[in-house]
Enzyme design. Structure first.
Site, PDB file in Angstrom:
ATOM      1  N   GLY A  30       4.486  -7.487  -2.352  1.00  0.00           N
ATOM      2  CA  GLY A  30       3.234  -7.641  -1.606  1.00  0.00           C
ATOM      3  C   GLY A  30       2.590  -9.003  -1.750  1.00  0.00           C
ATOM      4  N   HIS A 165      -4.610  -7.610  -7.079  1.00  0.00           N
ATOM      5  CA  HIS A 165      -3.907  -6.902  -6.002  1.00  0.00           C
ATOM      6  C   HIS A 165      -3.740  -5.426  -6.272  1.00  0.00           C
ATOM      7  CE1 HIS A 165      -2.694 -10.400  -3.531  1.00  0.00           C
ATOM      8  NE2 HIS A 165      -2.982 -11.022  -4.667  1.00  0.00           N
ATOM      9  N   ARG A 311      11.667  -3.550 -11.340  1.00  0.00           N
ATOM     10  CA  ARG A 311      11.484  -3.411 -12.794  1.00  0.00           C
ATOM     11  C   ARG A 311      12.517  -2.489 -13.443  1.00  0.00           C
ATOM     12  NH1 ARG A 311       5.020  -2.623 -11.746  1.00  0.00           N
ATOM     13  NH2 ARG A 311       4.973  -4.350 -10.279  1.00  0.00           N
ATOM     14  N   ASP A 372      -2.442   3.113  -5.035  1.00  0.00           N
ATOM     15  CA  ASP A 372      -1.953   1.842  -4.515  1.00  0.00           C
ATOM     16  C   ASP A 372      -3.148   0.938  -4.274  1.00  0.00           C
ATOM     17  OD1 ASP A 372      -0.065   0.060  -3.601  1.00  0.00           O
ATOM     18  OD2 ASP A 372       0.899   1.512  -2.265  1.00  0.00           O
ATOM     19  N   ALA A 378       1.768   0.206   5.277  1.00  0.00           N
ATOM     20  CA  ALA A 378       0.993   0.986   6.249  1.00  0.00           C
ATOM     21  C   ALA A 378       0.468   0.072   7.351  1.00  0.00           C
ATOM     22  CB  ALA A 378      -0.162   1.683   5.536  1.00  0.00           C
ATOM     23  N   TYR A 499     -38.427 -16.690 -30.139  1.00  0.00           N
ATOM     24  CA  TYR A 499     -37.400 -16.452 -31.157  1.00  0.00           C
ATOM     25  C   TYR A 499     -36.152 -15.774 -30.561  1.00  0.00           C
ATOM     26  CZ  TYR A 499     -35.113 -14.906 -35.403  1.00  0.00           C
ATOM     27  OH  TYR A 499     -34.170 -14.691 -36.371  1.00  0.00           O
TER      28      TYR A 499
END
Ligand code: GDG
Length: 730
Positions: A30, A165, A311, A372, A378, A499
């Site tokens: 993305g 993101h 991954r 998401d 989409a 103070y």
């Protein structure tokens, strides 16, 4: 237009080793897709990681940077160990699951964290090396959340934007993170922090409030030293690209090819990186249920499932792959027949033309992530439907659902609802499909990726301007020189200092804010100069002031002016005050103490104060509003004021204030230099009482009558130190 320095974990190009030299390929995902189009069209430099560890690039560093420079890219070098622990570790096993509401998948490891800090530092070094004055530095995503603060420390005036993101979780989940404070502080190093949706903005603001105690108002957070803007920028797509590519010959050829293979069935499309947040196994279970409940669709509908490997080194991803393989096998085995395969499964990345062909062919896109940040698939699907035909089924847990309300919105955990949505989609009249898509397309065309960037940049410019406006009064450079010169020649100086918040930071309990090691010698040094008269003008009780500061040769004002002690004198009360009202007010404040855990009442001789710094922030301010109203009713006919300060509500005699208190020092003779510093509303009375020539300094960035402001008590201390040095030098 200033030059843009894009910074993200991955560069838009990935390097791979070849037998001789290196191969350079575009990166997927993305962030790369979205920012890639900006990078192409603007004068930007992109700093990121190229996909190979430092060891594998050894000896070729210069060659690599040179090759990447042709694409206006610059790589950060990371060791294999840090990539493992920072990227696969902290980024993908800690932040990614936690920020997608998978706390049970979240690994908390000190080694991961140490690498995360080191890798962010490595990015910082490269950014600082590359940055030129006037550059806009735009940092992206969850792998680099410490970077804005690190850059700010090196380049204090830099323009820094940050965009996340992925979702920003609710503060209840965020607080699970042992390093929550560092993350929040890291992000607040930016001038503008952007998220996809307003929900994420809310969660972030709440987390900031709870973790570091900074309040937010109308989209701005007042951090210790600066104003930071926080806003929602729903990322758009390159609308033109996706709405025109359908006409390309290569795409047309792919459409024919796929149609031939799949046969004449309706097509449901599912495309994601293979990630547990995307809800792929539950989606397959839904498809199974759909075929079971609606046998009439068997043989007539095909699910094309594209799962892009991602991954693969992380355990949960390997298990996920196995689960998807099993489910696809089960469904195909259960319902398939010769001539019809229910699920077409592609475990690979597809080229752009094929992606477009799939968008073009699909009757329905089934986008049902469990969570998401946005989901660009989409948006791309809707944009690609140039004839307006096609139906999007979209999870309400995707950020995109906020903008694509005309889609069929579903809860990804409600399987029956999704099955019904599939039937609705497959039977939806064409005019309805077209009407829904046109509305969404108009919206996507207006706020395309270019619009998104433009919007972010103009907000960033806006916050910089605001910081500048607020900074006009800042006591720096020339004004400080003037102040020091005035001090140097003056013979009768008056120095009035609040103070708490001015000489010391706030602490959870008032008793804990004792003067730190350097306060006493500093005040003493100033007071030792015979030309100086120093007065500490405080709202505290006289016993505490006496205990902490009584031994110094300074004037003291306690309880905002109820008690006054001149140099070498005794405490005296100003006028005749009454305290009989306390018995009426105290029970009300005590009721609020009981109802608001963490709050307490402080009683001084002529005032009562309700403190709520330790209470839950949201609850505390709500209760504070109620208490103020209750007290206003009660004190209407008494000469009492209900005043709101920094996490306190104070009830006291209205005739008493710091302005009136300091007037005795003003009346005591001609002063040729006056300096007054204070941080809250009670100090405004003091500023008001002083002549225009006085150096009045508001500590913090709020509105004030003071002529100048300084950011924090540390700046006040630094200024006083300069005065003391002058005194000593004279
Ligand atoms: C993160 C957040 C947020 C995918 N497969 C192929 C392919 N893609 C392209 C798509 C799309 C992009 O990758 C995927 O974007 P997503 O938004 O769906 O998902 P993430 O990668 O998880 O991105 C997400 C996004 O950042 C942006 O802020 O929306 O929520 O998780 O553009 O077109 N492109 C090609 N072949 C593929 O196989 N050519």
């Amino acid at each position: 237009m200033n030059r843009l320095l894009l910074v993200s974990n991955r560069l838009p190009y990935t390097l791979a080793r070849k037998e001789s030299g290196f191969d350079i390929k575009p990166s997927a995902g993305g962030v790369a897709t979205g920012l890639g189009s900006i990078h192409k069209s603007s004068d930007s430099i992109w700093v990121g990681w190229c996909g190979l560890s430092r060891d594998r690039l050894k000896g070729h560093e210069e060659e690599i940077q040179k090759r990447l420079a042709e694409e206006r890219c610059h790589t950060v070098f990371l060791s294999k160990y840090d990539i493992e622990n920072y990227y696969f570790g902290f980024s993908n096993k800690t932040i990614w699951p936690l920020f997608h509401y998978f706390p049970l998948y979240t690994v908390y490891s000190k080694n991961f964290w140490d690498s995360y800090v080191r890798a962010n530092q490595a990015f910082c070094d490269e950014v600082v090396k590359m940055a030129k004055e006037g550059d806009i530095i735009w940092v992206h995503d969850y792998q680099l959340m410490l970077l804005p603060r690190m850059i700010r420390e090196k380049l204090p005036d830099a323009t820094i934007g940050f965009f996340l993101h992925i979702p920003f979780v609710s503060s209840e989940v965020f607080r699970l993170l042992p390093w929550r404070r560092e993350i929040v502080e890291g992000l607040l190093g930016a001038d503008l922090v952007g998220f996809h949706t307003y929900d994420y903005v809310r969660h972030f603001n709440e987390s900031v409030r709870r973790v570091v105690g900074y309040e937010h108002s109308f989209g701005y957070i007042t951090a210790e030293d600066r104003i930071v803007r926080v806003d929602a920028f729903p990322m758009g797509i390159d609308y033109k690209q996706f709405s025109t590519a359908g006409g390309l010959d290569e795409v047309g050829a792919r459409v024919k090819e796929i149609r031939k293979q799949v046969g004449d069935t309706r097509i449901i499309l599912s495309i994601d990186r293979l990630d547990y947040t995307k809800g792929i196994p539950p989606r397959l279970e839904v498809f199974d249920l759909f075929l079971e409940k609606h046998p009439e669709y068997r043989g007539k509908v095909t699910l094309i499932l594209v799962a892009v490997p991602s991954r693969t080194g992380v355990e949960h991803y390997r298990l996920l792959k196995r689960r998807v393989d099993e489910l696809v096998g089960r469904i195909n085995g259960k319902y398939g027949s010769i001539g019809w395969m229910p699920v077409w499964y592609l475990y690979r990345s597809v080229p752009f033309e094929k992606l477009m062909a799939l968008y073009t062919l699909a009757d329905v896109a089934l986008v049902t992530p469990l969570r998401d940040g946005m989901n660009l698939i989409a948006k791309e699907f809707v944009a690609a439907k140039t004839d307006g035909k096609g139906v999007l089924i979209l999870s309400e847990m995707a950020g995109a659902a906020k903008e694509l309300g005309e889609a069929i919105i579903v809860n990804p955990n409600n399987k029956d609802e999704i099955v019904d949505a599939m039937v609705q989609a497959l039977t939806m009249p064409e005019y309805d499909q077209i009407e829904r898509n046109r509305v969404m397309q108009n919206r996507l065309a207006r706020y395309s990726v270019g619009g998104w960037v433009g919007d972010f940049m103009s907000r960033l410019e806006g916050v910089k301007l605001l910081q500048k406006e607020r900074g006009v009064r800042r006591l720096t450079g020339k004004a400080t020189e003037e102040l020091l010169a005035g001090y140097a020649v003056a013979e009768k100086r008056l120095i009035l200092l609040d103070y708490d918040g001015t000489l010391v930071p706030f602490s959870d309990w008032p008793r804990k804010a004792r003067p730190s090691g350097d306060v006493i010698p500093l005040i003493k040094g100033l007071a030792d100069d015979e030309r100086n008269e120093v007065v500490i003008v405080s709202g505290r009780d006289k016993e505490t002031l006496e205990e902490w500061l009584g031994a110094l040769n300074v004037g003291l004002v306690a309880e905002h002016g109820v008690w006054v002690k001149e140099r070498g004198g005794d405490w005296r009360m100003v006028g005749s005050l009454k305290d009989d009202w306390k018995s009426q007010v105290r029970p009300i404040i005590e009721l609020y103490v009981d109802r608001t855990p963490g709050s307490f009442v402080e009683e001084k001789s002529y005032s009562l104060t309700w403190h709520y710094r330790k209470a839950d922030p949201g609850w505390g301010s709500l209760r504070a509003r109620e208490l103020r109203d209750d007290l206003a009713d009660l004190t209407e006919n008494l000469a009492l004021g209900v005043l709101e300060g920094s996490k306190v509500i104070e009830v006291k005699d209205v005739t008493i204030n710091k302005g009136q208190a300091v007037s005795r020092w003003l009346a005591a003779g001609d002063r040729d230099f006056i300096l007054a510093a204070g941080d809250d509303w009670t100090d405004e009375d003091m500023f008001n009482a002083l002549p225009e020539s006085a150096y009045t300094i508001k500590v913090g960035s709020g509105a004030s009558k003071a002529r100048f402001n300084l950011d924090t008590y540390r700046d006040v201390m630094a200024l006083l130190k300069k005065l003391k040095e002058q005194s000593c030098a004279a």
